[in-house]
Write an enzyme that holds these catalytic residues in place. Structure first.
Site: not given
Length: 468
Positions: A247, A319, A321
């Site tokens: 990110k 990640e 899910r």
């Protein structure tokens, strides 16, 4: 921060409590329902009765004779939990009461009163703040209010705690503390035990973290095993770097809250147990850190899941899910009467509905209609989103059963829900909440920071369905 139990007092006719008046602009204009001199004082100080505005009417010797709270366009009869939430910050310490309010209205408003005095002060010097007390009318019960305020406080505290002090191990500690308080059973699989017990996805996502913060699955049970089964699953990603699909700095800033789903599962569990609902409760929390190291899982990798489906990793930042897939499969194996998951899952949900309106997904029309009513009854908002089957092929993979992300970039919250649905048992009533768990801006009773969403509505639904 005062404890919720310190913010309310039962009715006591001998107690001298300052009255609070709910005032609309019309009331202010005609002077009805106001104490003597209040209308004139309001005009003097420019009080217009706008929503959440507060006016202190002076009494003798510097005292407060009455408190006026503006309704603005609010309906004075609506059961709004935050109708007087602006008052505690605006008045001196003391005891107050609603001038005219029935039991139900007072109990509803009392929740916002308690939550307005919340503050996350774990890292601040003690300020010895004195609680502002609301005296309830005769017949009103403070206990349900305390229970809801304590559950919301638990969620807020867990979400607000920085990842340094809220890793998978600390989240396990919080769950164990809750289990001990209510006599629940709890067990945890840690590290390589996840592989031994067939939770490969939870292990893969969390394996890059340092040893003390190894991935784990927290499993708590409570209640009569012959009662209707209610299973809660909460995403417990205690910090999300995005993994190798790293990110940005701004995108990582609030990732301490990526365990907000787990916090919600524990908060709702607290409510269920404190109300002693006649259900068999199970709470599953896959707790991980999505870290970066030599053992990080990679884009393009393919992993098995507990269900037996293979998943290609399209993006390591999708990640949540993945860890939920194993937990939902495990939850489905017991065929609960209802399966509910909470997850801070997608930015797409915020683009669609913003931070204050959580998307809800339901695969059962009867469940949704009852939940929608409960949501309106307790003023705990949500909005139903579609499980649109036309987007299922967006998760196709050329080398695995499915991919964890869509290349299209469209309908991100829906495709995430569709991914999760693949791991829910056939025919099981299921609810999925793609929550934000955060107040982006302060409002009375809802300070900026961690927030509980939809758990009060879920409690009402469960009480209506299974009995209080």
């Amino acid at each position: 921060m005062p404890a919720p139990i310190e913010c309310l007092a039962p009715f006591d006719k001998t107690l001298d409590a300052t009255p609070i008046y709910l005032v609309s602009p019309a009331d202010l204009a005609n002077g009805k329902r106001l104490p003597v001199g209040a209308r004139e004082w309001a005009a003097t100080v420019g009080f217009k009765a706008g929503e959440d505005s507060v006016c202190l009417v002076p009494g003798p010797k510097g005292s407060v004779k009455a408190v006026l709270v503006g309704l603005g366009a609010r309906d004075a009869k609506a059961l709004d939990p935050f109708v007087i939430a602006a008052v505690p910050a605006a008045v001196p310490a003391g005891t107050y009461k609603l001038a005219t309010a029935g039991r139900t209205f007072a109990e509803t408003a009392a929740l916002g009163w308690c939550l307005a005095q919340y503050g996350f002060d774990r890292y601040k010097a003690a300020n010895g703040k004195t609680p502002v007390v609301l005296m309830l009318p005769d017949g009103a019960d403070p206990v349900p209010v305390w229970q809801e305020a304590e559950a919301v406080t638990l969620v807020r505290d867990l979400v607000n705690t920085p990842a340094e002090d809220m890793g998978p191990d600390a989240l396990q500690d919080a769950a164990e503390e809750l289990a001990e308080e209510f006599g629940a059973a709890i067990s945890t699989l840690v590290g390589e035990e996840l592989l031994d017990e067939n939770y490969p996805m939870i292990h893969a996502v969390g394996r890059a973290a340092e040893a003390g913060r190894a991935p784990r699955l927290i499993d708590m049970t409570w209640g009569d095993e012959d009662a209707p089964k209610v299973t809660l699953v909460g995403k417990g990603v205690c910090f999300d770097t995005g993994g190798l699909d790293l990110k940005t700095a701004s995108g990582m800033r609030l990732m301490k809250k990526d365990m907000g789903g787990a916090a919600h599962a524990l908060g709702l569990a607290r409510l269920i147990m404190s109300r002693n609902l006649p259900v068999c409760l199970r709470v599953l929390v896959p707790a991980v850190e999505n870290s970066v190291s030599g053992s990080s899982f990679r884009p393009g990798d393919v992993f098995p899941t507990r269900k037996g489906l293979s998943v290609e990793i399209g993006n390591t930042d999708a990640e949540g899910r993945l860890v939920l897939s194993d937990a939902l499969t495990a939850a489905s194996e017991e065929t609960p009467d209802i399966l509910i998951d909470f997850a801070t899952l997608t930015g797409a949900a915020r683009v669609a509905l913003g931070p204050e309106l959580p998307p809800a997904y339901a695969n059962d029309e009867g469940v949704w209609k009852a939940l929608e009513k409960a949501s309106g009854d307790v003023r705990d908002p949500m909005w139903r989103m579609p499980l649109h089957t036309g987007y299922r092929d967006d998760l196709d993979s050329p080398i695995a059963d499915l991919c964890n992300s869509s290349e299209s970039g469209f309908a991100g919250s829906i495709t995430a829900a569709l991914f999760l649905q693949r791991f829910v048992g056939e025919g099981l009533p299921w609810l999925h909440f793609d929550i934000y768990a955060w107040n982006a801006k302060p409002r009375p009773g809802r300070p900026k920071g961690g927030e509980a969403q939809v758990i009060r509505a879920m409690l009402r639904y469960l009480e209506d369905r299974f009995g209080a």
